[in-house]
Design an enzyme around this catalytic site. Sequence first.
Site, PDB file in Angstrom:
ATOM      1  N   HIS A 156      16.759 117.759   3.930  1.00 17.36           N
ATOM      2  CA  HIS A 156      16.445 116.501   4.773  1.00 17.36           C
ATOM      3  C   HIS A 156      17.584 115.589   5.257  1.00 17.36           C
ATOM      4  O   HIS A 156      17.334 114.318   5.241  1.00 17.36           O
ATOM      5  CB  HIS A 156      15.593 115.461   3.657  1.00 17.36           C
ATOM      6  CG  HIS A 156      14.481 116.570   2.795  1.00 17.36           C
ATOM      7  ND1 HIS A 156      13.357 116.643   3.513  1.00 17.36           N
ATOM      8  CD2 HIS A 156      14.575 116.892   1.873  1.00 17.36           C
ATOM      9  CE1 HIS A 156      12.523 117.148   2.774  1.00 17.36           C
ATOM     10  NE2 HIS A 156      13.381 117.649   1.700  1.00 17.36           N
ATOM     11  N   SER A 277      35.359 108.686  27.692  1.00 18.85           N
ATOM     12  CA  SER A 277      34.455 107.597  28.456  1.00 18.85           C
ATOM     13  C   SER A 277      35.080 107.097  29.568  1.00 18.85           C
ATOM     14  O   SER A 277      36.371 106.475  29.321  1.00 18.85           O
ATOM     15  CB  SER A 277      34.031 106.697  27.204  1.00 18.85           C
ATOM     16  OG  SER A 277      33.427 105.504  28.049  1.00 18.85           O
TER      17      SER A 277
END
Length: 459
Positions: A156, A277
């Site tokens: 999980h 970026s």
Amino acid sequence: MAQLWGGRFTKETDQLVYAFNASINFDKRLINEDIEGSIAHVTMLAKQSILTNDERDAIIKCLNEILADVNNGKLEITEKYEDIHSFVEANLIDRIGDTGKKLHTGRSRNDQVALDMRLYTRKQVKLTQELLKELLTTINSVMKANIDTYMPGFTHLQKAQPITLAHHFGAYFEMFKRDYLRLSDIYERMNYCPLGAGALAGTTYPLDREYTASLLDFKGATANSIDSVSDRDYLIEYLSALSMIMMHLSRFSEEIIIWNSNEYRFVEIDDTYSTGSSIMPQKKNPDIAELIRGKVGRVYGALTSLLTTMKGIPLAYNKDMQEDKEMSFDAFDTVNGCIKLFDGMMKTMKFNKEVMAKSAMCGFTNATDAADYLVKKGMPFRDAHSVIGRLVLYCIDVNKSIDELSIDELKEICPMFDEDVYNEISLETCVEKRLTKGSPSSQAMNEEISGNDIFLKSI
Ligand code: ARG
């Protein structure tokens, strides 16, 4: 427009129809296979005395020249031709006249294209296997170097129990090993030659189909001429195997993206496999892993597309089947490219071993082992589970891990705790005590890796 079938027609094909019908723009990548198949075909025709040896030699010589001229740029494959088969035949006839007109004896474009596509796909399957072998080798070396690199195992996406990096990578080794073996199965099943099936009903010429098959390195000739020209199952099987490979690569990429994130910092993707970026100077993004994850859609798309195309086609050949090519070619290129890039990213990636071990140490990954400790001291497991649950709550309260608690704190929650608990729930013990086959202990891991070595040597 250079068509092979003008005789029956009194009017020219409409331009739009011609363009819609043509496949030259994408089937030109089958030129090698088309010529390879034609050479085998005329070799067989001469053996059966359907062509003379001189005719055979003239055709083969010219076919090789056409291929060489295409490769060296002297001859351009243009939209003047409907498809690659027309291109080759028209150029052959241009160059050697009437002898060239004999190439298509006892053959239809239906069995010709079935052969070309099978030959091409067969090579692609081998290429994918080679690339997978390289990736498996890389994964196995990471395993060898990280038998004692501790990290948390997750369920999980929550920390569960301590494992090692070798153990985690071992799971991916198994996936790609199955992919490899799946491709071997597909190869075996597809390795039969459809040439000689004609349009659908064979031919009246005394062809030796087994001989043609052996010239092209097939295991034999296909059994039924109708199936030979209308079967694309092998392609669907390959696209399905490619989809599975992409699913595995995507899961692995997703983990790398998470592990490379600022919060995790388990790994650092090398500068050569990262991008920046345009606005944020601090950024180093895992674009390659993201793109691999993102490209899964087009490969599943190719599989779904072909399954859908094939589902309503009556026997035998129908033009729908021309749609087997574009998306399949795209899927082949995409998957083979992704495996290669993923492998490169793996080979250059750094693993932050301390960060991983630290992460395994906090987050109560040893809680199961603490419960098992109490079980060994005589407590029933369900009670031990509940005691450790309360212990974890206490730890959260005082902001400590289980092994950071003093023996007095431990005894206050359960008097069965003794000094030996610290060793019993250490990271190393938690891993090393898991000895069963396939578990993370170094003993089990060494066995798993030996198995991997044997597999890699066998392929
Ligand atoms: N371009 C066609 C294809 O890819 C070749 C076979 C054409 N056969 C025919 N009967 N029109 O399927």
